[in-house]
Design a protein around this motif. Structure first.
Motif, PDB file in Angstrom:
ATOM      1  N   CYS A 126       9.653   0.483  -1.544  1.00  0.00           N
ATOM      2  CA  CYS A 126       9.552  -0.127  -0.109  1.00  0.00           C
ATOM      3  C   CYS A 126       9.926  -2.006  -0.207  1.00  0.00           C
ATOM      4  O   CYS A 126       9.338  -2.492  -1.052  1.00  0.00           O
ATOM      5  CB  CYS A 126       8.610   0.442   0.023  1.00  0.00           C
ATOM      6  N   CYS A 147       5.066   2.146   1.298  1.00  0.00           N
ATOM      7  CA  CYS A 147       4.403   3.731   0.223  1.00  0.00           C
ATOM      8  C   CYS A 147       3.922   4.570   1.837  1.00  0.00           C
ATOM      9  O   CYS A 147       2.393   3.826   1.561  1.00  0.00           O
ATOM     10  CB  CYS A 147       3.800   3.024  -0.729  1.00  0.00           C
ATOM     11  N   CYS A 172       4.170   2.885  -5.314  1.00  0.00           N
ATOM     12  CA  CYS A 172       5.633   2.679  -6.351  1.00  0.00           C
ATOM     13  C   CYS A 172       5.411   1.303  -6.856  1.00  0.00           C
ATOM     14  O   CYS A 172       3.583   0.355  -7.005  1.00  0.00           O
ATOM     15  CB  CYS A 172       6.682   2.044  -5.471  1.00  0.00           C
ATOM     16  N   CYS A 216       3.584  -1.971  -5.032  1.00  0.00           N
ATOM     17  CA  CYS A 216       2.697  -1.610  -4.522  1.00  0.00           C
ATOM     18  C   CYS A 216       1.349  -1.552  -5.671  1.00  0.00           C
ATOM     19  O   CYS A 216       0.364  -1.977  -5.200  1.00  0.00           O
ATOM     20  CB  CYS A 216       2.070  -0.912  -3.523  1.00  0.00           C
TER      21      CYS A 216
END
Ligand SMILES: [Zn+2]
Length: 220
Positions: A66, A75, A81, A84
């Motif tokens: 993201c 996310c 992800c 993150c």
């Protein structure tokens, strides 16, 4: 848990365009200084810079990460992800904690000026700080900065080290994001240690290669 500790030496210089960018972004121009008056390289600035580079790169390589700045774009699924997981989001507390950078040679502080501004990453509780150094009296400054954190496994710690290292190098390779006034980073040297063992360069390169090929390296 595996402890990752990254020590960075950052060399800054200011390009002429900084002034123009500051004028445009100059909505939040409080000085970034430690309580004793010494200029600092704010942790949020450094983290925001590295996160943005990592996002752009992984996205360009086809990874489903993201990209900020709006929290809506971060996310939402059950798993964060890669970005993150390392840099955190409102839902996923950051694994890595950055400290403010400090001048290596503090005698130079009297001729350094530091400014801050809000950048595109507005989602965080702390607004991201944009930092600059005027070079009229000082051509270049060097700073020490650190980040560290705990990860569930050595491979996840290694993945985080590779992500930070990649972002650091890429930012320099393209000469910095001039549109955001970040062209002032000349170099970031870093050493990553996992559980006090230096992570070899070759291991980082192997992870970069895998990412470039679109593969995942570590699983949650
Ligand atoms: Zn994410």
């Amino acid at each position: 848990m595996s402890k990752l500790a990254i020590a960075m030496k950052i060399t800054l210089e200011t390009a002429f365009h900084t002034t123009g960018n500051l004028r445009r972004l100059g909505v939040d121009r409080a000085l970034a200084r430690a309580p004793e008056g010494v200029p600092v390289l704010p942790a949020t600035t450094l983290k925001g810079f590295l996160r943005e580079k990592a996002e752009l790169l992984l996205q360009a390589w086809g990874h489903p990460v993201c990209t900020g700045p709006e929290p809506d774009h971060l996310c939402k699924g059950p798993e964060p992800c890669l970005i993150c997981r390392v840099f955190g989001s409102p839902r996923w507390p950051s694994s890595l904690h950055f400290s403010d950078g400090h001048l290596i040679n503090e005698e130079t502080t009297s001729s350094v000026r530091a400014g801050v501004a809000i950048s595109r990453h507005r989602r965080a509780a702390f607004p991201q700080r944009l930092f600059f150094v005027e070079t009229t009296s000082l051509p270049s400054t060097q700073w020490h900065a650190r980040c560290e954190g705990y990860f569930p496994s050595p491979s996840l710690a290694q993945e985080a080290a590779a992500l930070v290292a990649l972002a650091a190098r890429w930012g320099i390779a393209i000469g910095g994001g001039k549109t955001r006034g970040l062209g002032w980073i000349r170099q970031i040297e870093m050493e990553a240690r996992i559980d006090d063992q230096v992570v070899p360069e070759a291991e980082l390169k192997a992870i970069w290669q895998a990412w470039w090929e679109g593969r995942h390296v570590a699983e949650n």
